[in-house]
Design a protein around this motif. Sequence first.
Motif, PDB file in Angstrom:
ATOM      1  N   PHE A 180       0.991  -1.196   0.017  1.00  0.00           N
ATOM      2  CA  PHE A 180      -0.117  -0.126   0.000  1.00  0.00           C
ATOM      3  C   PHE A 180       0.866   1.229  -0.090  1.00  0.00           C
ATOM      4  N   PHE A 181       0.294   2.271  -1.032  1.00  0.00           N
ATOM      5  CA  PHE A 181       1.257   3.681  -0.869  1.00  0.00           C
ATOM      6  C   PHE A 181       0.154   4.525  -0.214  1.00  0.00           C
ATOM      7  N   THR A 182       0.854   5.688   0.370  1.00  0.00           N
ATOM      8  CA  THR A 182      -0.152   6.543   1.163  1.00  0.00           C
ATOM      9  C   THR A 182      -0.792   7.370   0.020  1.00  0.00           C
ATOM     10  N   VAL A 183      -1.667   8.295   0.365  1.00  0.00           N
ATOM     11  CA  VAL A 183      -2.216   9.426  -0.578  1.00  0.00           C
ATOM     12  C   VAL A 183      -1.105  10.339  -0.956  1.00  0.00           C
ATOM     13  N   ASP A 184      -0.301  10.559   0.002  1.00  0.00           N
ATOM     14  CA  ASP A 184       0.692  11.830  -0.191  1.00  0.00           C
ATOM     15  C   ASP A 184       1.737  11.168  -1.343  1.00  0.00           C
ATOM     16  N   GLU A 185       2.063   9.740  -1.300  1.00  0.00           N
ATOM     17  CA  GLU A 185       2.734   8.941  -2.013  1.00  0.00           C
ATOM     18  C   GLU A 185       2.318   8.806  -3.451  1.00  0.00           C
ATOM     19  N   VAL A 186       0.932   8.641  -3.690  1.00  0.00           N
ATOM     20  CA  VAL A 186       0.283   8.667  -4.859  1.00  0.00           C
ATOM     21  C   VAL A 186       0.267   9.960  -5.555  1.00  0.00           C
ATOM     22  N   LYS A 187       0.185  10.970  -4.847  1.00  0.00           N
ATOM     23  CA  LYS A 187       0.074  12.481  -5.262  1.00  0.00           C
ATOM     24  C   LYS A 187       1.576  12.892  -6.026  1.00  0.00           C
ATOM     25  N   LYS A 188       2.598  12.397  -5.060  1.00  0.00           N
ATOM     26  CA  LYS A 188       3.940  12.728  -5.679  1.00  0.00           C
ATOM     27  C   LYS A 188       4.199  11.840  -6.926  1.00  0.00           C
ATOM     28  N   TYR A 189       3.636  10.690  -7.187  1.00  0.00           N
ATOM     29  CA  TYR A 189       3.894   9.861  -8.153  1.00  0.00           C
ATOM     30  C   TYR A 189       3.076  10.582  -9.368  1.00  0.00           C
ATOM     31  N   ILE A 190       1.854  11.073  -9.254  1.00  0.00           N
ATOM     32  CA  ILE A 190       1.157  11.955 -10.142  1.00  0.00           C
ATOM     33  C   ILE A 190       1.894  13.059 -10.439  1.00  0.00           C
TER      34      ILE A 190
END
Length: 767
Positions: A180-190
């Motif tokens: 699982f990756f956090t919301v903040d990690e997904v946003k950095k990915y974006i």
Amino acid sequence: MILSENHPAEKSFKYRCLLKVFLYITAIVLTTNSDLFAQLHIVPQPVSAVQQKGSFSVKDGATIAVNAESQIVGSYLQQYLKDTYQLNVKVKKYDQIPQNAAIQLVSKATDTVKGAYTMLVSTKSIIITGSGPGLFYGVQSLIQLLPGTISKSLAVPACQVADEPRFQWRGLSIDVSRHFFTVDEVKKYIDMMAHYKLDILHWHLTDDEGWRIQIDKYPLLTEVGAKIAYYAKQGKFRKLDNLNDDGRDGFYTKDDIRSVVKYAQDRFITILPEIEMPGHSEAAIFAYPELGCKDSTGAAHRVRMLDPSEYTFTFYENVLTEVMQLFPNQYIHIGGDEAEVTDWLKSPTAVALMKREHFTEPGQVQSYFIKRIEKFLNTNGKKLIGWDEILKGGLAPSATVMSWEGEEGGIIAAKMHHKVIMTPLPQMYFDAPQANAITEPIGWNDPVSWQMVYNYEPQSKQLTPDEAKYILGAQANIWVEKIGTYKHLEYMIYPRLLGVAELTWTPKAEKDIKRFEQSMYANYRLFNLWDLNARIPNADGLKDVITNKNNYSQTITYPLNDAQVRYTFTGKTDTNAVLNSFPLLLRSTFKDSLPIRLYITRPPAKPITQIATIKHVNVPQPLTNTPDLQPGLAYFAYRTTYNNYPTLDTAKNFVTGAWQVGDFIKPFPGQFNTWVKLNGYLKIDTEGDYLITSDFENSPLVLLGNLVIINSNENKYVEPQETILHLQKGIYPIGGYYLADATNSEQTLISIKTTDGKPLETSYLFH
């Protein structure tokens, strides 16, 4: 340039040609620099870009002039400059942006494809013009022109850029089920996707290892299914044997999902949610056992496959209803891959379904399953995407195919006039290591280098121009069984993702791997600014070498500044060895073999290790009896289903001929393997040192007599190899074999030069 006339990305070809002429004339007038593109270092390479003299300085307190439509992009640029450079600029909205404004973001419709933009940077202003996404992409090009150091004045080189994407599907997946990756990690990915103009994030939300999306109607999906690692530790669930650790539990609330979707929309990225079915469903079945495929006793037969019951269909229609409310895009991905359909033969539900529908094999049940889900999605205004296994048993009427098992499924679907996204193994799979697997973090599959990614072409030559228009684009995938942290995820993604960005954006005829390489290296200054854990490049010059010489000498260079290296001739890494700077001269004598290991550091990035072996061999003597010689090597090309080289006795379909240097042997059409065997002689007219190489991406086996001089299946980017031999005047037997495919049928099989790089002046291969 060969164009698909009906493809949307080619509609404005005449416009681009005229614009290129204009920019070329402008370049002649305004600059004398001949290497224009290399100076700008924009990835993906723009359709047209010309550097001019001078620069514009973005300074603290500057104003970005916007209109109502461009205000969101202006605010994005304002925040980026503050977060990255601590530069404070203002955003001011105008009904009509004044022509003398220093930084202008002008939103207006264009008559070209979606995402087109122009950027004009002079010594007095920056003007970016385009539609919503185009304007945003222009800002990303501007960002790549900014320096890699924090300052209150940022110099931007004067230039003219006109640009538009080749494909409208420029994708990257993220697997949050296995880890699982956090919301903040997904946003950095974006954020990182946005910098390189990617526009589709494929969010893999469910799988065997975890269910990661809140569904109100079925709370156990997250109360239980999102905690697989927890239950595995309690002994209440099978050991997650594909994982390299205990996994990471967690899930996204609906508010989390809405936040990520909005964040992506502000960066002109569409999120494609994936809800796996009918296989890869163990987490859902663990939460709701009624979903699982049952055997004839009523006991749970398998926990990965859904039973094709009315309960299951009602359950997933309810799930998809809530999913569709969260994701405004037109597509829903339903997986469909690696379904163990034979499990249905023991399910009373599936057996009854087969009897009722007159099905003769379980693959038809999968087709029935997918078609029912597609009909439900279509009724609700959505379209279905699935992996290429959804072709089995009959493709759903309007389904889009994501081709991962190589290209074949995508080619078949495009010929059926179904839309296709190309995501094939191995080129588009980023869970594979980027270099020699011995030196890299553990991963799936054989290594995939950035060069392999960059060289991929989504529109296969097997497609006609009319069929090629069904290729929407390409996407890189990554599965995270072995990737437990976000920093590790970044290491696997970058810099390979830049290759995907360019192959999906830049016109095919404009691609240039040498130019791209320089631009990719230039972006490492930005990786540092973004705290991005990109894998640093390998050093240049280190290769496996086969030689009959006893001395090794090679200068090793490095493409980035500030890198240092330690090395050993023991085959082991010694982090206490003497620290050297590049260029590095490696020199040693040896009798048998010389193992070389480099340990390269370039803070703040993770260090890398690079290995090679220098192997001493004895070369056979030239033949004493000279045979009658005919030009070229004799070859046999066999059509087989074998994965290994067949003997002449077992290969019944073959062609023969003479292979000359520069010839290319095409593989047999269809789903066959084409094995090519070569035999003949190497004729050396002058005694001396010779360099023997192959340009195949996966090397052939080449023998000089019984001596292996090129090892088979070595990747030319990951495990580069060459042979340096001192040969006497005379004739030597030479031969070998390889598996012909679409890639190597256009590459050089074998090249023989003098060690100073000069090609031999006369023919040298005979039979």
